[in-house]
Design a protein around this motif. Structure first.
Motif, PDB file in Angstrom:
ATOM      1  N   TYR A  84       0.836  -1.201   0.000  1.00  0.00           N
ATOM      2  CA  TYR A  84       0.000   0.000   0.000  1.00  0.00           C
ATOM      3  C   TYR A  84       0.872   1.252   0.000  1.00  0.00           C
ATOM      4  O   TYR A  84       0.611   2.207  -0.723  1.00  0.00           O
ATOM      5  CB  TYR A  84      -0.902   0.042   1.229  1.00  0.00           C
ATOM      6  N   ARG A  85       1.906   1.226   0.815  1.00  0.00           N
ATOM      7  CA  ARG A  85       2.796   2.384   0.929  1.00  0.00           C
ATOM      8  C   ARG A  85       3.524   2.673  -0.380  1.00  0.00           C
ATOM      9  O   ARG A  85       3.615   3.815  -0.825  1.00  0.00           O
ATOM     10  CB  ARG A  85       3.793   2.117   2.050  1.00  0.00           C
ATOM     11  N   LYS A  86       4.037   1.634  -1.030  1.00  0.00           N
ATOM     12  CA  LYS A  86       4.736   1.799  -2.301  1.00  0.00           C
ATOM     13  C   LYS A  86       3.775   2.284  -3.392  1.00  0.00           C
ATOM     14  O   LYS A  86       4.119   3.160  -4.190  1.00  0.00           O
ATOM     15  CB  LYS A  86       5.374   0.459  -2.713  1.00  0.00           C
ATOM     16  N   ALA A  87       2.562   1.743  -3.413  1.00  0.00           N
ATOM     17  CA  ALA A  87       1.571   2.162  -4.404  1.00  0.00           C
ATOM     18  C   ALA A  87       1.234   3.637  -4.224  1.00  0.00           C
ATOM     19  O   ALA A  87       1.126   4.377  -5.210  1.00  0.00           O
ATOM     20  CB  ALA A  87       0.312   1.312  -4.284  1.00  0.00           C
ATOM     21  N   ARG A  88       1.100   4.091  -2.990  1.00  0.00           N
ATOM     22  CA  ARG A  88       0.802   5.511  -2.748  1.00  0.00           C
ATOM     23  C   ARG A  88       1.955   6.401  -3.183  1.00  0.00           C
ATOM     24  O   ARG A  88       1.741   7.489  -3.709  1.00  0.00           O
ATOM     25  CB  ARG A  88       0.484   5.730  -1.275  1.00  0.00           C
ATOM     26  N   ARG A  89       3.184   5.940  -2.980  1.00  0.00           N
ATOM     27  CA  ARG A  89       4.343   6.725  -3.419  1.00  0.00           C
ATOM     28  C   ARG A  89       4.392   6.835  -4.938  1.00  0.00           C
ATOM     29  O   ARG A  89       4.703   7.897  -5.481  1.00  0.00           O
ATOM     30  CB  ARG A  89       5.638   6.111  -2.897  1.00  0.00           C
ATOM     31  N   ILE A  90       4.086   5.749  -5.626  1.00  0.00           N
ATOM     32  CA  ILE A  90       4.075   5.759  -7.087  1.00  0.00           C
ATOM     33  C   ILE A  90       2.996   6.716  -7.596  1.00  0.00           C
ATOM     34  O   ILE A  90       3.232   7.516  -8.501  1.00  0.00           O
ATOM     35  CB  ILE A  90       3.857   4.336  -7.636  1.00  0.00           C
ATOM     36  N   LEU A  91       1.820   6.637  -7.002  1.00  0.00           N
ATOM     37  CA  LEU A  91       0.710   7.472  -7.454  1.00  0.00           C
ATOM     38  C   LEU A  91       0.885   8.937  -7.084  1.00  0.00           C
ATOM     39  O   LEU A  91       0.309   9.815  -7.735  1.00  0.00           O
ATOM     40  CB  LEU A  91      -0.609   6.933  -6.907  1.00  0.00           C
ATOM     41  N   LYS A  92       1.687   9.222  -6.080  1.00  0.00           N
ATOM     42  CA  LYS A  92       1.952  10.613  -5.719  1.00  0.00           C
ATOM     43  C   LYS A  92       2.665  11.330  -6.862  1.00  0.00           C
ATOM     44  O   LYS A  92       2.455  12.518  -7.086  1.00  0.00           O
ATOM     45  CB  LYS A  92       2.788  10.672  -4.448  1.00  0.00           C
ATOM     46  N   LYS A  93       3.467  10.597  -7.615  1.00  0.00           N
ATOM     47  CA  LYS A  93       4.150  11.179  -8.770  1.00  0.00           C
ATOM     48  C   LYS A  93       3.187  11.349  -9.942  1.00  0.00           C
ATOM     49  O   LYS A  93       3.255  12.328 -10.673  1.00  0.00           O
ATOM     50  CB  LYS A  93       5.321  10.293  -9.193  1.00  0.00           C
ATOM     51  N   LYS A  94       2.281  10.398 -10.119  1.00  0.00           N
ATOM     52  CA  LYS A  94       1.340  10.443 -11.235  1.00  0.00           C
ATOM     53  C   LYS A  94       0.199  11.433 -10.978  1.00  0.00           C
ATOM     54  O   LYS A  94      -0.256  12.107 -11.884  1.00  0.00           O
ATOM     55  CB  LYS A  94       0.769   9.049 -11.479  1.00  0.00           C
ATOM     56  N   TYR A  95      -0.258  11.498  -9.729  1.00  0.00           N
ATOM     57  CA  TYR A  95      -1.346  12.389  -9.331  1.00  0.00           C
ATOM     58  C   TYR A  95      -0.864  13.290  -8.186  1.00  0.00           C
ATOM     59  O   TYR A  95      -1.217  13.077  -7.041  1.00  0.00           O
ATOM     60  CB  TYR A  95      -2.558  11.586  -8.836  1.00  0.00           C
ATOM     61  N   PRO A  96      -0.071  14.320  -8.486  1.00  0.00           N
ATOM     62  CA  PRO A  96       0.488  15.136  -7.402  1.00  0.00           C
ATOM     63  C   PRO A  96      -0.544  15.956  -6.640  1.00  0.00           C
ATOM     64  O   PRO A  96      -0.301  16.356  -5.504  1.00  0.00           O
ATOM     65  CB  PRO A  96       1.482  16.052  -8.123  1.00  0.00           C
ATOM     66  N   ASN A  97      -1.709  16.198  -7.226  1.00  0.00           N
ATOM     67  CA  ASN A  97      -2.721  17.023  -6.582  1.00  0.00           C
ATOM     68  C   ASN A  97      -3.764  16.222  -5.820  1.00  0.00           C
ATOM     69  O   ASN A  97      -4.674  16.793  -5.230  1.00  0.00           O
ATOM     70  CB  ASN A  97      -3.428  17.903  -7.615  1.00  0.00           C
ATOM     71  N   VAL A  98      -3.665  14.898  -5.842  1.00  0.00           N
ATOM     72  CA  VAL A  98      -4.653  14.043  -5.190  1.00  0.00           C
ATOM     73  C   VAL A  98      -4.016  13.372  -3.980  1.00  0.00           C
ATOM     74  O   VAL A  98      -2.928  12.811  -4.071  1.00  0.00           O
ATOM     75  CB  VAL A  98      -5.176  12.960  -6.164  1.00  0.00           C
ATOM     76  N   TYR A  99      -4.724  13.441  -2.847  1.00  0.00           N
ATOM     77  CA  TYR A  99      -4.227  12.800  -1.631  1.00  0.00           C
ATOM     78  C   TYR A  99      -5.411  12.195  -0.882  1.00  0.00           C
ATOM     79  O   TYR A  99      -6.471  12.817  -0.771  1.00  0.00           O
ATOM     80  CB  TYR A  99      -3.515  13.808  -0.725  1.00  0.00           C
ATOM     81  N   TYR A 100      -5.239  10.985  -0.356  1.00  0.00           N
ATOM     82  CA  TYR A 100      -6.273  10.328   0.421  1.00  0.00           C
ATOM     83  C   TYR A 100      -5.764  10.079   1.828  1.00  0.00           C
ATOM     84  O   TYR A 100      -4.742   9.439   2.014  1.00  0.00           O
ATOM     85  CB  TYR A 100      -6.680   9.006  -0.226  1.00  0.00           C
ATOM     86  N   ASP A 101      -6.457  10.608   2.811  1.00  0.00           N
ATOM     87  CA  ASP A 101      -6.128  10.390   4.212  1.00  0.00           C
ATOM     88  C   ASP A 101      -7.001   9.246   4.715  1.00  0.00           C
ATOM     89  O   ASP A 101      -8.201   9.427   4.956  1.00  0.00           O
ATOM     90  CB  ASP A 101      -6.382  11.655   5.022  1.00  0.00           C
ATOM     91  N   ALA A 102      -6.419   8.072   4.853  1.00  0.00           N
ATOM     92  CA  ALA A 102      -7.181   6.873   5.211  1.00  0.00           C
ATOM     93  C   ALA A 102      -7.724   6.935   6.634  1.00  0.00           C
ATOM     94  O   ALA A 102      -8.793   6.409   6.904  1.00  0.00           O
ATOM     95  CB  ALA A 102      -6.306   5.636   5.038  1.00  0.00           C
ATOM     96  N   GLN A 103      -7.025   7.574   7.534  1.00  0.00           N
ATOM     97  CA  GLN A 103      -7.487   7.655   8.918  1.00  0.00           C
ATOM     98  C   GLN A 103      -8.754   8.487   9.044  1.00  0.00           C
ATOM     99  O   GLN A 103      -9.644   8.168   9.823  1.00  0.00           O
ATOM    100  CB  GLN A 103      -6.395   8.229   9.819  1.00  0.00           C
TER     101      GLN A 103
END
Length: 61
Positions: A25-44
């Protein structure tokens, strides 16, 4: 479907595709942070942030 909702849906699909291919999950979020720099999901808090603005997405019923 609004543009924000469509962006969240694409992000979510890409995230689960990466996880299905063996990424953590952590690696996938890091990869997507580069592809979608303006999108963030706070799971908590279960909150999506797009371009610095909080977007609440309710499930279709």
């Amino acid at each position: 479907m609004s543009e924000k909702r469509l962006m969240i849906k694409r992000y979510d699909m890409d995230f689960w595709q990466l996880v299905d291919h063996g990424k953590s999950y952590r690696k996938a979020r890091r990869i997507l942070k580069k592809k979608y720099p303006n999108v963030y999901y706070d799971a908590q808090k279960d909150i999506w942030t797009i371009n610095g603005k909080v977007c609440r997405v309710e499930e279709d019923k």
